[in-house]
Write an enzyme that holds these catalytic residues in place. Structure first.
Site, PDB file in Angstrom:
ATOM      1  N   SER A  30       0.860  -1.176   0.000  1.00  0.00           N
ATOM      2  CA  SER A  30       0.000   0.000   0.000  1.00  0.00           C
ATOM      3  C   SER A  30       0.899   1.229   0.000  1.00  0.00           C
ATOM      4  CB  SER A  30      -0.944   0.000   1.214  1.00  0.00           C
ATOM      5  OG  SER A  30      -0.218  -0.123   2.428  1.00  0.00           O
ATOM      6  N   GLU A  32       1.296   5.629   0.700  1.00  0.00           N
ATOM      7  CA  GLU A  32       0.787   6.849   1.315  1.00  0.00           C
ATOM      8  C   GLU A  32       1.189   8.062   0.490  1.00  0.00           C
ATOM      9  OE1 GLU A  32       0.973   7.591   5.684  1.00  0.00           O
ATOM     10  OE2 GLU A  32       2.213   9.317   5.087  1.00  0.00           O
ATOM     11  N   ASP A 124      -0.795  15.113  15.583  1.00  0.00           N
ATOM     12  CA  ASP A 124       0.251  15.843  16.293  1.00  0.00           C
ATOM     13  C   ASP A 124      -0.339  17.068  16.989  1.00  0.00           C
ATOM     14  OD1 ASP A 124       2.188  14.081  15.353  1.00  0.00           O
ATOM     15  OD2 ASP A 124       2.502  15.265  13.520  1.00  0.00           O
ATOM     16  N   PHE A 235      12.870  14.828   9.985  1.00  0.00           N
ATOM     17  CA  PHE A 235      11.440  14.562  10.101  1.00  0.00           C
ATOM     18  C   PHE A 235      11.165  13.345  10.980  1.00  0.00           C
ATOM     19  CE2 PHE A 235       7.766  12.198   8.396  1.00  0.00           C
ATOM     20  CZ  PHE A 235       6.748  13.108   8.714  1.00  0.00           C
ATOM     21  N   HIS A 285       3.788  -1.120   3.736  1.00  0.00           N
ATOM     22  CA  HIS A 285       3.174   0.180   3.479  1.00  0.00           C
ATOM     23  C   HIS A 285       4.305   1.170   3.207  1.00  0.00           C
ATOM     24  CE1 HIS A 285       0.051   3.268   3.749  1.00  0.00           C
ATOM     25  NE2 HIS A 285       0.871   3.996   4.489  1.00  0.00           N
TER      26      HIS A 285
END
Length: 313
Positions: A30, A32, A124, A235, A285
């Site tokens: 999958s 994102e 967040d 990040f 993913h």
């Protein structure tokens, strides 16, 4: 996903291990994406979707900005995927900065256009990672609360949630973090997707902890090819992921050499997924960062071939 705590057992038709050996079954994947901010980013996203769609992913997810900052862009991207492709979209949704009524309305809108998969997240803090989190006084108070709310309104929506091989940075300890995952499962979540990790042993140790708690939903590893190492490291470390020194060394001296960085990033990520696959992982993913090249190559190395007859748009 295979229960990797007992890798020697034979699996049924949906399993990946046969008598302790990897079967030739195609891994499930999958992707994102994040909603584009500009026309140029929009074009880039759809070039990426066109490139990756023929790999026949199980679903594709679209992220949701802090405090709902990308709410309409996320919705329009999801709606276009539904209208113009054969892909199954999963919409991210968070608890941050919205009342229950507002979130319920968003869920209803998604259901109305045909969305049947939501990635339910706490989200967040409004002030960014590392600042104190406070829930909306009239909102869902936790990710488990959000999952329960989605399932109550629309029982036919599948809900995926997050998982943290190195524990959530705000969790008191691993036991508390797994308590949170258990609450999400009890509320109706049927899949967990992990935060990025680079040491596969962290994933397998986490899986052992989760299974020991009686949590048997798929724990899908989240994989991020490091297109821009310095940017990606900043990040992921803010989100609690550790970056091994050996990984940093592989990108040393390549700050101004994007082509070599790309080759190194592909090699590292491909090695990680191939090692996971050898230990029985059959579902992945990919955090694409709206780029197709490395993810396409890694999928190819996993044995996944594009279906030439499938059109993305």
């Amino acid at each position: 996903m295979t229960d990797l705590t007992t890798p020697a057992r034979a699996e049924g038709q949906d399993g990946h291990l046969q008598n302790g050996h990897l079967s030739s079954k195609r891994p499930a994947i999958s992707f994102e994406f994040f909603p584009p901010k500009t026309e140029e980013m929009e074009r880039n996203l759809w070039e990426t979707i066109n490139r990756l769609a023929p790999l026949d992913p199980k679903f594709v997810s679209v992220t949701y900005g802090a405090g709902g900052s990308t709410r309409e862009r996320t919705h329009s991207t999801i709606a276009r995927i539904l209208k113009e492709t054969a892909l199954l979209p999963a919409a991210h949704l968070t608890c941050v900065g919205a009342s229950r009524g507002e979130i319920d309305e968003i869920v209803d809108r998604y259901h109305e256009v045909g969305v049947r998969h939501i990635v339910g997240l706490r989200g967040d803090p409004v002030g960014g990672i590392g600042t104190p989190y406070s829930s909306h006084p009239d909102g869902y108070q936790s990710s488990a609360d959000l999952v329960a709310g989605i399932k109550k309104r629309h029982g036919d929506i599948e809900v995926s949630v997050s998982a943290y091989p190195e524990k959530h940075p705000e969790a008191r300890d691993f036991d508390a973090d797994i308590d949170t995952l258990k609450a999400k499962v009890d509320a109706g979540a049927t899949r967990a997707i992990t935060q990025v990790f680079f040491d596969n042993d962290l994933y397998f140790r986490y899986l052992d902890r989760v299974r020991a708690r009686g949590i048997d939903i798929p724990i899908v590893p989240g994989i991020m090819p490091m297109h821009n190492f310095k940017q990606a490291r900043n990040f992921v470390t803010r989100a609690g992921t550790s970056v091994p020194e050996w990984l940093a060394e592989k990108f040393d001296g390549l700050d101004d050499d994007a082509e070599t960085r790309k080759l190194v990033a592909a090699t590292v990520a491909a090695g990680q997924v191939q090692k996971l696959a050898k230990r029985g992982v059959d579902t992945f993913h990919f955090y694409t960062m709206n780029r197709a090249d490395l993810v396409f190559a890694i999928s190819h190395l996993l044995g996944i071939r594009a279906k030439s007859a499938q059109k993305a748009a």
